[in-house]
Design a protein around this motif. Sequence first.
Motif, PDB file in Angstrom:
ATOM      1  N   LEU A 292     -20.159 -36.512  51.619  1.00 45.68           N
ATOM      2  CA  LEU A 292     -20.037 -35.948  52.958  1.00 45.68           C
ATOM      3  C   LEU A 292     -19.316 -34.602  52.926  1.00 45.68           C
ATOM      4  CD1 LEU A 292     -20.240 -36.106  56.053  1.00 45.68           C
ATOM      5  CD2 LEU A 292     -18.096 -37.423  56.024  1.00 45.68           C
ATOM      6  N   GLY A 293     -18.228 -34.524  52.160  1.00 41.41           N
ATOM      7  CA  GLY A 293     -17.474 -33.277  52.082  1.00 41.41           C
ATOM      8  C   GLY A 293     -18.293 -32.135  51.533  1.00 41.41           C
ATOM      9  N   ASN A 294     -19.049 -32.401  50.470  1.00 43.92           N
ATOM     10  CA  ASN A 294     -19.902 -31.354  49.904  1.00 43.92           C
ATOM     11  C   ASN A 294     -21.008 -30.942  50.869  1.00 43.92           C
ATOM     12  OD1 ASN A 294     -19.299 -30.595  46.918  1.00 43.92           O
ATOM     13  ND2 ASN A 294     -18.972 -32.797  46.985  1.00 43.92           N
ATOM     14  N   PHE A 295     -21.558 -31.914  51.590  1.00 39.56           N
ATOM     15  CA  PHE A 295     -22.582 -31.584  52.580  1.00 39.56           C
ATOM     16  C   PHE A 295     -22.030 -30.619  53.627  1.00 39.56           C
ATOM     17  CE2 PHE A 295     -24.319 -32.326  56.826  1.00 39.56           C
ATOM     18  CZ  PHE A 295     -25.657 -32.020  56.623  1.00 39.56           C
ATOM     19  N   LEU A 296     -20.828 -30.878  54.127  1.00 38.08           N
ATOM     20  CA  LEU A 296     -20.241 -30.016  55.148  1.00 38.08           C
ATOM     21  C   LEU A 296     -19.972 -28.611  54.602  1.00 38.08           C
ATOM     22  CD1 LEU A 296     -17.748 -32.481  56.902  1.00 38.08           C
ATOM     23  CD2 LEU A 296     -19.849 -31.498  57.866  1.00 38.08           C
ATOM     24  N   GLU A 297     -19.496 -28.510  53.368  1.00 40.52           N
ATOM     25  CA  GLU A 297     -19.257 -27.190  52.775  1.00 40.52           C
ATOM     26  C   GLU A 297     -20.554 -26.394  52.664  1.00 40.52           C
ATOM     27  OE1 GLU A 297     -15.395 -28.271  49.912  1.00 40.52           O
ATOM     28  OE2 GLU A 297     -17.281 -27.575  49.038  1.00 40.52           O
ATOM     29  N   ILE A 298     -21.601 -27.043  52.180  1.00 40.89           N
ATOM     30  CA  ILE A 298     -22.890 -26.359  52.010  1.00 40.89           C
ATOM     31  C   ILE A 298     -23.462 -25.947  53.358  1.00 40.89           C
ATOM     32  CG2 ILE A 298     -25.280 -26.698  51.247  1.00 40.89           C
ATOM     33  CD1 ILE A 298     -24.012 -28.633  49.084  1.00 40.89           C
ATOM     34  N   PHE A 299     -23.393 -26.838  54.333  1.00 40.03           N
ATOM     35  CA  PHE A 299     -23.892 -26.540  55.673  1.00 40.03           C
ATOM     36  C   PHE A 299     -23.139 -25.349  56.271  1.00 40.03           C
ATOM     37  CE2 PHE A 299     -23.569 -27.355  60.329  1.00 40.03           C
ATOM     38  CZ  PHE A 299     -24.897 -27.112  60.656  1.00 40.03           C
ATOM     39  N   ALA A 300     -21.821 -25.328  56.118  1.00 41.96           N
ATOM     40  CA  ALA A 300     -21.015 -24.239  56.680  1.00 41.96           C
ATOM     41  C   ALA A 300     -21.348 -22.900  56.031  1.00 41.96           C
ATOM     42  CB  ALA A 300     -19.530 -24.556  56.514  1.00 41.96           C
ATOM     43  N   LEU A 301     -21.511 -22.878  54.703  1.00 39.25           N
ATOM     44  CA  LEU A 301     -21.836 -21.624  54.021  1.00 39.25           C
ATOM     45  C   LEU A 301     -23.226 -21.122  54.391  1.00 39.25           C
ATOM     46  CD1 LEU A 301     -20.365 -22.240  50.438  1.00 39.25           C
ATOM     47  CD2 LEU A 301     -19.413 -20.813  52.264  1.00 39.25           C
ATOM     48  N   SER A 302     -24.121 -22.039  54.767  1.00 41.83           N
ATOM     49  CA  SER A 302     -25.472 -21.615  55.160  1.00 41.83           C
ATOM     50  C   SER A 302     -25.443 -20.756  56.427  1.00 41.83           C
ATOM     51  CB  SER A 302     -26.367 -22.836  55.382  1.00 41.83           C
ATOM     52  OG  SER A 302     -26.004 -23.543  56.554  1.00 41.83           O
ATOM     53  N   PHE A 303     -24.362 -20.816  57.196  1.00 36.17           N
ATOM     54  CA  PHE A 303     -24.227 -19.962  58.383  1.00 36.17           C
ATOM     55  C   PHE A 303     -24.358 -18.488  58.031  1.00 36.17           C
ATOM     56  CE2 PHE A 303     -22.090 -22.279  62.112  1.00 36.17           C
ATOM     57  CZ  PHE A 303     -22.697 -23.486  61.798  1.00 36.17           C
ATOM     58  N   TYR A 304     -23.878 -18.127  56.815  1.00 35.02           N
ATOM     59  CA  TYR A 304     -23.824 -16.709  56.455  1.00 35.02           C
ATOM     60  C   TYR A 304     -25.209 -16.117  56.218  1.00 35.02           C
ATOM     61  CZ  TYR A 304     -18.781 -16.626  56.320  1.00 35.02           C
ATOM     62  OH  TYR A 304     -17.463 -16.667  56.690  1.00 35.02           O
ATOM     63  N   ILE A 305     -26.227 -16.957  56.140  1.00 34.39           N
ATOM     64  CA  ILE A 305     -27.593 -16.437  56.091  1.00 34.39           C
ATOM     65  C   ILE A 305     -27.924 -15.738  57.415  1.00 34.39           C
ATOM     66  CG2 ILE A 305     -30.039 -17.092  55.913  1.00 34.39           C
ATOM     67  CD1 ILE A 305     -29.156 -19.436  54.152  1.00 34.39           C
ATOM     68  N   PHE A 306     -27.329 -16.233  58.485  1.00 36.92           N
ATOM     69  CA  PHE A 306     -27.623 -15.718  59.829  1.00 36.92           C
ATOM     70  C   PHE A 306     -26.505 -14.842  60.385  1.00 36.92           C
ATOM     71  CE2 PHE A 306     -29.238 -20.029  59.132  1.00 36.92           C
ATOM     72  CZ  PHE A 306     -30.601 -19.781  59.146  1.00 36.92           C
ATOM     73  N   ILE A 307     -25.334 -14.891  59.740  1.00 40.15           N
ATOM     74  CA  ILE A 307     -24.181 -14.092  60.182  1.00 40.15           C
ATOM     75  C   ILE A 307     -24.229 -12.724  59.494  1.00 40.15           C
ATOM     76  CG2 ILE A 307     -21.670 -13.843  60.010  1.00 40.15           C
ATOM     77  CD1 ILE A 307     -21.485 -16.885  60.122  1.00 40.15           C
ATOM     78  N   TYR A 308     -23.906 -11.681  60.243  1.00 39.65           N
ATOM     79  CA  TYR A 308     -23.561 -10.416  59.587  1.00 39.65           C
ATOM     80  C   TYR A 308     -22.195  -9.961  60.103  1.00 39.65           C
ATOM     81  CZ  TYR A 308     -23.575  -5.840  57.527  1.00 39.65           C
ATOM     82  OH  TYR A 308     -23.228  -4.727  56.802  1.00 39.65           O
ATOM     83  N   ASP A 309     -22.153  -9.448  61.308  1.00 40.01           N
ATOM     84  CA  ASP A 309     -20.876  -8.991  61.855  1.00 40.01           C
ATOM     85  C   ASP A 309     -20.484  -9.766  63.109  1.00 40.01           C
ATOM     86  OD1 ASP A 309     -22.808  -8.021  63.503  1.00 40.01           O
ATOM     87  OD2 ASP A 309     -22.147  -5.932  63.452  1.00 40.01           O
ATOM     88  N   GLN A 310     -21.008 -10.997  63.266  1.00 38.81           N
ATOM     89  CA  GLN A 310     -20.599 -11.850  64.386  1.00 38.81           C
ATOM     90  C   GLN A 310     -19.419 -12.688  63.914  1.00 38.81           C
ATOM     91  OE1 GLN A 310     -23.765 -12.039  63.102  1.00 38.81           O
ATOM     92  NE2 GLN A 310     -24.934 -10.847  64.577  1.00 38.81           N
ATOM     93  N   PHE A 311     -18.213 -12.182  64.112  1.00 39.50           N
ATOM     94  CA  PHE A 311     -17.041 -12.808  63.507  1.00 39.50           C
ATOM     95  C   PHE A 311     -16.766 -14.194  64.073  1.00 39.50           C
ATOM     96  CE2 PHE A 311     -12.394 -13.287  62.822  1.00 39.50           C
ATOM     97  CZ  PHE A 311     -12.428 -13.275  61.433  1.00 39.50           C
ATOM     98  N   TYR A 312     -17.110 -14.441  65.332  1.00 41.96           N
ATOM     99  CA  TYR A 312     -16.859 -15.761  65.906  1.00 41.96           C
ATOM    100  C   TYR A 312     -17.652 -16.833  65.161  1.00 41.96           C
ATOM    101  CZ  TYR A 312     -21.393 -15.735  68.351  1.00 41.96           C
ATOM    102  OH  TYR A 312     -22.735 -15.733  68.646  1.00 41.96           O
ATOM    103  N   LEU A 313     -18.853 -16.488  64.640  1.00 45.70           N
ATOM    104  CA  LEU A 313     -19.620 -17.432  63.835  1.00 45.70           C
ATOM    105  C   LEU A 313     -18.958 -17.666  62.476  1.00 45.70           C
ATOM    106  CD1 LEU A 313     -23.299 -16.345  64.604  1.00 45.70           C
ATOM    107  CD2 LEU A 313     -22.078 -18.354  65.461  1.00 45.70           C
ATOM    108  N   CYS A 314     -18.310 -16.628  61.964  1.00 42.61           N
ATOM    109  CA  CYS A 314     -17.545 -16.798  60.720  1.00 42.61           C
ATOM    110  C   CYS A 314     -16.423 -17.810  60.927  1.00 42.61           C
ATOM    111  CB  CYS A 314     -16.955 -15.462  60.266  1.00 42.61           C
ATOM    112  SG  CYS A 314     -18.152 -14.189  59.838  1.00 42.61           S
TER     113      CYS A 314
END
Length: 409
Positions: A292-314
Amino acid sequence: MNAVKQLFAMYGGLKKEIYILCFGRIVTSMGSLIWPMLTLILKNKLGFDASQIGLYMMVLSFIMIPCNLLGGKLADRYNKKTMIVILDLLGVACFLVCGFMELSIMTILIYALGSIFQQMEGPSFDSLIADLTSADEREKAYSLSYLSMNLGLVLAPTMGGLLFENHLGLAFIISGLADFSSTILIFFLVKDIKKETNDEEGIYEKKESGALWKVLLKRKILLFYFLIASISGLIYAQFNFLIPLHLEDAFLEKGALYFGFLTSINAIVVIFGTPVLTRIFLNWKDISRLYLGNFLEIFALSFYIFIYDQFYLCVISMILFTFGEIICTISSAPYLTKRIPSTHRGRILSLQNITSMVIGSLGNVTVGSLVDAYSIHFVWILILLLGILFLIIFYFYQKWDKRSYQQLY
Protein backbone atom coordinates in the motif's frame (compact mmCIF):
# COMPACT_ATOMS: atom_id res chain seq x y z
CA MET A 1 -7.60 16.04 23.52
CA ASN A 2 -8.42 12.59 24.93
CA ALA A 3 -8.27 11.14 21.42
CA VAL A 4 -4.79 12.61 20.94
CA LYS A 5 -3.64 11.17 24.28
CA GLN A 6 -4.98 7.75 23.37
CA LEU A 7 -3.26 7.92 19.99
CA PHE A 8 0.15 8.64 21.48
CA ALA A 9 -0.43 6.27 24.41
CA MET A 10 0.40 3.35 22.10
CA TYR A 11 4.04 4.49 22.28
CA GLY A 12 4.07 3.83 26.04
CA GLY A 13 5.68 0.83 27.70
CA LEU A 14 8.88 0.79 25.63
CA LYS A 15 12.30 0.74 27.28
CA LYS A 16 13.69 4.12 28.28
CA GLU A 17 16.66 3.70 25.95
CA ILE A 18 14.23 3.75 23.01
CA TYR A 19 12.91 7.16 24.11
CA ILE A 20 16.43 8.56 24.54
CA LEU A 21 17.48 7.37 21.10
CA CYS A 22 14.35 8.88 19.59
CA PHE A 23 14.92 12.20 21.35
CA GLY A 24 18.47 12.19 19.99
CA ARG A 25 17.03 11.76 16.51
CA ILE A 26 14.79 14.80 17.04
CA VAL A 27 17.84 16.95 17.83
CA THR A 28 19.86 15.57 14.92
CA SER A 29 17.04 16.18 12.46
CA MET A 30 16.73 19.81 13.58
CA GLY A 31 20.07 20.36 11.90
CA SER A 32 19.38 18.48 8.65
CA LEU A 33 19.70 21.56 6.48
CA ILE A 34 22.10 20.39 3.77
CA TRP A 35 21.08 16.98 2.44
CA PRO A 36 17.65 18.04 1.07
CA MET A 37 19.40 20.90 -0.77
CA LEU A 38 22.33 18.91 -2.12
CA THR A 39 20.95 18.56 -5.65
CA LEU A 40 20.38 22.32 -5.85
CA ILE A 41 23.80 23.10 -4.34
CA LEU A 42 25.48 21.01 -7.02
CA LYS A 43 23.36 22.55 -9.79
CA ASN A 44 23.10 26.23 -8.83
CA LYS A 45 26.26 26.79 -6.76
CA LEU A 46 28.74 24.52 -8.54
CA GLY A 47 27.22 24.40 -12.04
CA PHE A 48 26.62 20.64 -12.35
CA ASP A 49 24.08 19.46 -14.90
CA ALA A 50 21.53 16.72 -14.15
CA SER A 51 23.65 13.83 -15.47
CA GLN A 52 26.71 15.03 -13.50
CA ILE A 53 24.61 15.22 -10.33
CA GLY A 54 23.39 11.68 -10.92
CA LEU A 55 26.98 10.52 -11.49
CA TYR A 56 28.12 12.17 -8.25
CA MET A 57 25.34 10.44 -6.32
CA MET A 58 26.27 7.11 -7.93
CA VAL A 59 29.95 7.44 -6.99
CA LEU A 60 28.99 8.36 -3.43
CA SER A 61 26.74 5.31 -3.24
CA PHE A 62 29.49 2.98 -4.45
CA ILE A 63 31.84 4.40 -1.82
CA MET A 64 29.18 3.76 0.81
CA ILE A 65 28.91 0.05 -0.09
CA PRO A 66 31.92 -1.18 1.93
CA CYS A 67 31.31 1.50 4.56
CA ASN A 68 27.72 0.37 5.15
CA LEU A 69 28.78 -3.26 5.29
CA LEU A 70 31.45 -2.29 7.79
CA GLY A 71 28.83 -0.39 9.81
CA GLY A 72 26.65 -3.51 9.88
CA LYS A 73 29.59 -5.69 10.91
CA LEU A 74 30.50 -3.27 13.70
CA ALA A 75 26.87 -3.23 14.88
CA ASP A 76 26.81 -7.03 15.17
CA ARG A 77 30.23 -7.34 16.79
CA TYR A 78 30.67 -4.34 19.11
CA ASN A 79 28.69 -2.21 21.54
CA LYS A 80 26.11 -0.30 19.50
CA LYS A 81 26.09 2.82 21.68
CA THR A 82 29.86 3.14 21.31
CA MET A 83 29.61 2.80 17.54
CA ILE A 84 26.89 5.48 17.37
CA VAL A 85 28.90 7.96 19.43
CA ILE A 86 32.23 7.45 17.60
CA LEU A 87 30.74 7.62 14.10
CA ASP A 88 28.59 10.61 15.03
CA LEU A 89 31.61 12.56 16.28
CA LEU A 90 33.50 11.88 13.05
CA GLY A 91 30.53 13.14 11.03
CA VAL A 92 30.19 16.26 13.19
CA ALA A 93 33.85 17.13 12.63
CA CYS A 94 33.36 16.95 8.84
CA PHE A 95 30.24 19.15 8.88
CA LEU A 96 31.90 21.84 11.01
CA VAL A 97 34.95 21.93 8.73
CA CYS A 98 32.62 22.48 5.76
CA GLY A 99 31.04 25.45 7.52
CA PHE A 100 34.31 27.36 7.60
CA MET A 101 35.41 26.58 4.04
CA GLU A 102 34.70 28.48 0.87
CA LEU A 103 32.17 26.41 -1.07
CA SER A 104 33.87 24.17 -3.63
CA ILE A 105 33.87 20.58 -4.75
CA MET A 106 36.22 19.87 -1.80
CA THR A 107 33.52 21.12 0.58
CA ILE A 108 31.06 18.67 -0.95
CA LEU A 109 33.58 15.82 -0.70
CA ILE A 110 34.16 16.51 3.01
CA TYR A 111 30.41 16.73 3.55
CA ALA A 112 30.04 13.40 1.74
CA LEU A 113 32.63 11.87 4.10
CA GLY A 114 30.60 13.07 7.09
CA SER A 115 27.47 11.62 5.54
CA ILE A 116 29.25 8.28 5.11
CA PHE A 117 30.05 8.19 8.84
CA GLN A 118 26.41 8.90 9.62
CA GLN A 119 25.27 6.16 7.23
CA MET A 120 27.61 3.74 8.97
CA GLU A 121 25.88 4.33 12.30
CA GLY A 122 22.45 3.54 10.82
CA PRO A 123 22.69 -0.26 11.30
CA SER A 124 23.61 0.28 14.95
CA PHE A 125 20.55 2.48 15.47
CA ASP A 126 18.14 0.15 13.70
CA SER A 127 19.43 -3.12 15.12
CA LEU A 128 19.61 -1.62 18.62
CA ILE A 129 15.89 -0.82 18.42
CA ALA A 130 15.22 -4.41 17.36
CA ASP A 131 17.40 -5.75 20.21
CA LEU A 132 15.42 -3.71 22.75
CA THR A 133 11.93 -4.68 21.56
CA SER A 134 9.88 -7.79 21.10
CA ALA A 135 8.40 -8.59 17.69
CA ASP A 136 5.02 -7.23 18.84
CA GLU A 137 6.53 -3.90 19.97
CA ARG A 138 8.65 -3.34 16.92
CA GLU A 139 6.14 -1.50 14.70
CA LYS A 140 5.54 0.99 17.52
CA ALA A 141 9.25 1.48 18.22
CA TYR A 142 10.20 2.07 14.59
CA SER A 143 7.15 4.28 14.17
CA LEU A 144 8.26 6.41 17.14
CA SER A 145 11.81 6.58 15.78
CA TYR A 146 10.55 7.76 12.40
CA LEU A 147 8.18 10.25 14.02
CA SER A 148 11.04 11.62 16.15
CA MET A 149 13.28 12.09 13.12
CA ASN A 150 10.60 14.11 11.38
CA LEU A 151 9.72 16.22 14.42
CA GLY A 152 13.13 17.80 13.99
CA LEU A 153 12.62 18.21 10.24
CA VAL A 154 9.60 20.51 10.46
CA LEU A 155 11.55 23.75 10.07
CA ALA A 156 14.99 22.48 8.99
CA PRO A 157 14.40 22.30 5.19
CA THR A 158 12.68 25.69 5.08
CA MET A 159 15.55 27.19 7.09
CA GLY A 160 17.96 25.54 4.67
CA GLY A 161 16.09 27.11 1.75
CA LEU A 162 16.38 30.54 3.37
CA LEU A 163 20.12 30.12 4.04
CA PHE A 164 20.78 28.60 0.61
CA GLU A 165 21.45 31.81 -1.29
CA ASN A 166 23.73 33.81 1.00
CA HIS A 167 24.55 31.87 4.19
CA LEU A 168 25.18 28.29 3.13
CA GLY A 169 28.23 27.98 5.41
CA LEU A 170 26.02 28.63 8.43
CA ALA A 171 23.78 25.74 7.36
CA PHE A 172 26.78 23.35 7.55
CA ILE A 173 27.65 24.63 11.04
CA ILE A 174 24.08 24.26 12.31
CA SER A 175 24.04 20.66 11.01
CA GLY A 176 27.26 19.86 12.85
CA LEU A 177 26.20 21.42 16.15
CA ALA A 178 22.81 19.70 16.09
CA ASP A 179 24.43 16.31 15.51
CA PHE A 180 26.91 16.99 18.32
CA SER A 181 24.04 17.76 20.72
CA SER A 182 22.46 14.42 19.86
CA THR A 183 25.76 12.62 20.46
CA ILE A 184 26.09 14.19 23.92
CA LEU A 185 22.58 13.07 24.86
CA ILE A 186 23.23 9.48 23.83
CA PHE A 187 26.67 9.39 25.48
CA PHE A 188 25.43 10.53 28.89
CA LEU A 189 21.85 9.20 29.02
CA VAL A 190 22.03 5.80 27.34
CA LYS A 191 23.58 3.15 29.53
CA ASP A 192 26.27 0.83 28.23
CA ILE A 193 23.88 -1.53 26.44
CA LYS A 194 25.02 -5.02 25.59
CA LYS A 195 23.17 -7.23 23.14
CA GLU A 196 20.22 -8.58 25.07
CA THR A 197 18.77 -12.05 25.00
CA ASN A 198 15.14 -11.54 24.11
CA ASP A 199 12.85 -14.37 25.22
CA GLU A 200 10.16 -13.07 22.88
CA GLU A 201 12.16 -13.46 19.68
CA GLY A 202 10.15 -14.90 16.84
CA ILE A 203 10.81 -18.33 15.39
CA TYR A 204 12.69 -16.89 12.40
CA GLU A 205 14.88 -14.64 14.61
CA LYS A 206 16.77 -17.37 16.44
CA LYS A 207 20.51 -16.82 16.64
CA GLU A 208 22.71 -18.44 14.01
CA SER A 209 26.44 -18.73 13.52
CA GLY A 210 28.22 -18.38 10.23
CA ALA A 211 28.98 -15.82 7.58
CA LEU A 212 26.39 -13.46 6.16
CA TRP A 213 26.33 -15.17 2.76
CA LYS A 214 25.52 -18.53 4.37
CA VAL A 215 22.58 -17.03 6.23
CA LEU A 216 21.26 -15.41 3.05
CA LEU A 217 21.63 -18.59 0.99
CA LYS A 218 19.23 -20.25 3.43
CA ARG A 219 16.78 -17.42 2.75
CA LYS A 220 16.99 -16.84 -0.99
CA ILE A 221 13.70 -14.96 -0.89
CA LEU A 222 15.47 -12.12 0.91
CA LEU A 223 17.90 -11.70 -1.98
CA PHE A 224 14.92 -11.11 -4.26
CA TYR A 225 13.42 -8.77 -1.65
CA PHE A 226 16.59 -6.66 -1.77
CA LEU A 227 16.17 -6.39 -5.54
CA ILE A 228 12.57 -5.19 -5.46
CA ALA A 229 13.31 -2.93 -2.49
CA SER A 230 16.00 -1.35 -4.66
CA ILE A 231 13.46 -0.57 -7.38
CA SER A 232 11.31 1.01 -4.68
CA GLY A 233 14.37 2.98 -3.52
CA LEU A 234 14.98 4.30 -7.05
CA ILE A 235 11.39 5.52 -7.27
CA TYR A 236 11.55 7.09 -3.80
CA ALA A 237 14.89 8.77 -4.64
CA GLN A 238 13.08 11.11 -7.04
CA PHE A 239 11.92 13.01 -3.95
CA ASN A 240 15.45 14.42 -3.59
CA PHE A 241 16.49 14.20 -7.25
CA LEU A 242 13.81 14.76 -9.87
CA ILE A 243 11.39 16.87 -7.81
CA PRO A 244 13.96 19.61 -7.04
CA LEU A 245 15.05 19.62 -10.68
CA HIS A 246 11.39 19.96 -11.70
CA LEU A 247 10.86 22.88 -9.29
CA GLU A 248 14.06 24.59 -10.39
CA ASP A 249 12.96 24.28 -14.02
CA ALA A 250 9.46 25.58 -13.29
CA PHE A 251 10.20 28.30 -10.70
CA LEU A 252 13.84 29.23 -11.48
CA GLU A 253 15.55 30.94 -8.51
CA LYS A 254 12.59 30.20 -6.21
CA GLY A 255 12.96 26.46 -6.79
CA ALA A 256 15.15 25.90 -3.72
CA LEU A 257 12.74 27.77 -1.44
CA TYR A 258 9.72 25.89 -2.82
CA PHE A 259 11.48 22.56 -2.41
CA GLY A 260 12.32 23.45 1.18
CA PHE A 261 8.65 24.27 1.71
CA LEU A 262 7.56 20.90 0.28
CA THR A 263 10.08 19.09 2.48
CA SER A 264 8.70 20.87 5.54
CA ILE A 265 5.18 19.81 4.51
CA ASN A 266 6.53 16.27 4.29
CA ALA A 267 7.79 16.52 7.88
CA ILE A 268 4.56 18.08 9.20
CA VAL A 269 2.43 15.36 7.61
CA VAL A 270 4.74 12.74 9.12
CA ILE A 271 4.29 14.22 12.59
CA PHE A 272 0.51 14.16 12.48
CA GLY A 273 0.14 11.16 10.18
CA THR A 274 2.58 8.65 11.69
CA PRO A 275 0.66 7.86 14.91
CA VAL A 276 -2.65 7.85 13.03
CA LEU A 277 -1.48 5.53 10.24
CA THR A 278 0.41 3.32 12.71
CA ARG A 279 -2.81 2.87 14.69
CA ILE A 280 -4.98 2.29 11.60
CA PHE A 281 -2.68 -0.31 10.02
CA LEU A 282 -1.31 -1.92 13.20
CA ASN A 283 -3.15 -5.19 12.53
CA TRP A 284 -2.18 -5.38 8.84
CA LYS A 285 0.61 -7.71 7.79
CA ASP A 286 3.92 -5.94 7.22
CA ILE A 287 4.07 -6.91 3.57
CA SER A 288 0.52 -5.69 2.87
CA ARG A 289 1.41 -2.33 4.36
CA LEU A 290 4.55 -2.18 2.21
CA TYR A 291 2.47 -2.75 -0.91
CA LEU A 292 0.00 0.00 0.00
CA GLY A 293 2.78 2.44 0.90
CA ASN A 294 4.59 1.91 -2.38
CA PHE A 295 1.35 2.29 -4.31
CA LEU A 296 0.70 5.68 -2.69
CA GLU A 297 4.25 6.89 -3.42
CA ILE A 298 4.00 5.89 -7.09
CA PHE A 299 0.54 7.41 -7.45
CA ALA A 300 1.69 10.69 -5.89
CA LEU A 301 4.77 10.98 -8.14
CA SER A 302 2.57 10.38 -11.20
CA PHE A 303 1.05 13.83 -10.50
CA TYR A 304 4.21 15.41 -11.89
CA ILE A 305 3.34 14.16 -15.36
CA PHE A 306 0.54 16.73 -15.29
CA ILE A 307 2.14 19.33 -12.99
CA TYR A 308 4.45 22.04 -14.23
CA ASP A 309 4.11 25.28 -12.28
CA GLN A 310 0.85 24.55 -10.41
CA PHE A 311 2.38 24.53 -6.94
CA TYR A 312 -0.84 23.63 -5.12
CA LEU A 313 -0.80 20.29 -7.01
CA CYS A 314 2.78 19.78 -5.85
CA VAL A 315 1.53 20.20 -2.27
CA ILE A 316 -1.28 17.64 -2.77
CA SER A 317 1.19 15.23 -4.35
CA MET A 318 3.59 15.65 -1.42
CA ILE A 319 0.86 14.89 1.12
CA LEU A 320 -0.08 11.65 -0.66
CA PHE A 321 3.59 10.76 -1.15
CA THR A 322 4.20 11.25 2.57
CA PHE A 323 1.32 8.94 3.49
CA GLY A 324 3.03 6.27 1.40
CA GLU A 325 6.43 7.05 2.90
CA ILE A 326 5.06 6.72 6.44
CA ILE A 327 3.44 3.35 5.76
CA CYS A 328 6.60 2.01 4.08
CA THR A 329 8.89 3.24 6.83
CA ILE A 330 6.93 1.81 9.76
CA SER A 331 6.72 -1.53 7.92
CA SER A 332 10.14 -2.08 6.32
CA ALA A 333 12.40 -2.75 9.33
CA PRO A 334 9.77 -4.80 11.23
CA TYR A 335 9.18 -6.88 8.08
CA LEU A 336 12.86 -7.66 7.69
CA THR A 337 13.85 -8.12 11.36
CA LYS A 338 11.10 -10.72 11.89
CA ARG A 339 12.60 -12.85 9.13
CA ILE A 340 16.33 -12.80 9.97
CA PRO A 341 18.46 -14.14 12.87
CA SER A 342 19.15 -11.55 15.57
CA THR A 343 22.89 -12.24 15.28
CA HIS A 344 22.94 -10.83 11.74
CA ARG A 345 20.58 -7.86 12.01
CA GLY A 346 23.17 -5.15 11.57
CA ARG A 347 24.72 -6.69 8.46
CA ILE A 348 21.42 -7.56 6.77
CA LEU A 349 19.86 -4.15 7.50
CA SER A 350 22.98 -2.46 6.12
CA LEU A 351 22.86 -4.71 3.04
CA GLN A 352 19.28 -3.65 2.36
CA ASN A 353 20.29 0.00 2.62
CA ILE A 354 23.23 -0.57 0.31
CA THR A 355 21.29 -2.30 -2.45
CA SER A 356 18.58 0.37 -2.39
CA MET A 357 21.16 3.13 -2.43
CA VAL A 358 23.25 1.66 -5.25
CA ILE A 359 20.32 0.85 -7.53
CA GLY A 360 18.80 4.24 -6.75
CA SER A 361 22.02 6.06 -7.61
CA LEU A 362 22.68 4.03 -10.74
CA GLY A 363 19.15 4.78 -11.80
CA ASN A 364 19.63 8.48 -11.11
CA VAL A 365 22.57 8.56 -13.51
CA THR A 366 20.17 7.31 -16.17
CA VAL A 367 17.44 9.66 -14.98
CA GLY A 368 19.82 12.63 -15.13
CA SER A 369 20.99 11.69 -18.62
CA LEU A 370 17.39 11.36 -19.82
CA VAL A 371 16.51 14.77 -18.35
CA ASP A 372 19.44 16.35 -20.23
CA ALA A 373 18.61 14.50 -23.46
CA TYR A 374 14.81 14.75 -23.45
CA SER A 375 12.65 16.45 -20.82
CA ILE A 376 11.59 16.15 -17.20
CA HIS A 377 8.04 15.36 -18.36
CA PHE A 378 9.29 12.39 -20.39
CA VAL A 379 11.24 11.05 -17.40
CA TRP A 380 8.22 11.30 -15.10
CA ILE A 381 6.31 9.05 -17.51
CA LEU A 382 9.13 6.48 -17.36
CA ILE A 383 9.08 6.62 -13.54
CA LEU A 384 5.35 5.85 -13.58
CA LEU A 385 5.86 2.87 -15.91
CA LEU A 386 8.62 1.56 -13.65
CA GLY A 387 6.29 1.95 -10.67
CA ILE A 388 3.56 -0.08 -12.36
CA LEU A 389 6.07 -2.84 -13.14
CA PHE A 390 7.22 -2.80 -9.50
CA LEU A 391 3.66 -3.20 -8.20
CA ILE A 392 3.07 -6.20 -10.48
CA ILE A 393 6.29 -7.91 -9.31
CA PHE A 394 5.55 -7.14 -5.64
CA TYR A 395 2.08 -8.69 -5.94
CA PHE A 396 3.59 -12.07 -6.81
CA TYR A 397 6.38 -11.65 -4.24
CA GLN A 398 3.75 -11.45 -1.48
CA LYS A 399 2.58 -14.98 -2.36
CA TRP A 400 6.17 -16.29 -2.19
CA ASP A 401 6.66 -14.61 1.20
CA LYS A 402 3.52 -16.28 2.59
CA ARG A 403 4.80 -19.71 1.55
CA SER A 404 8.26 -19.04 3.01
CA TYR A 405 7.19 -17.57 6.38
CA GLN A 406 3.90 -19.32 7.07
CA GLN A 407 4.04 -18.84 10.84
CA LEU A 408 4.00 -15.04 10.45
CA TYR A 409 0.61 -15.21 8.75
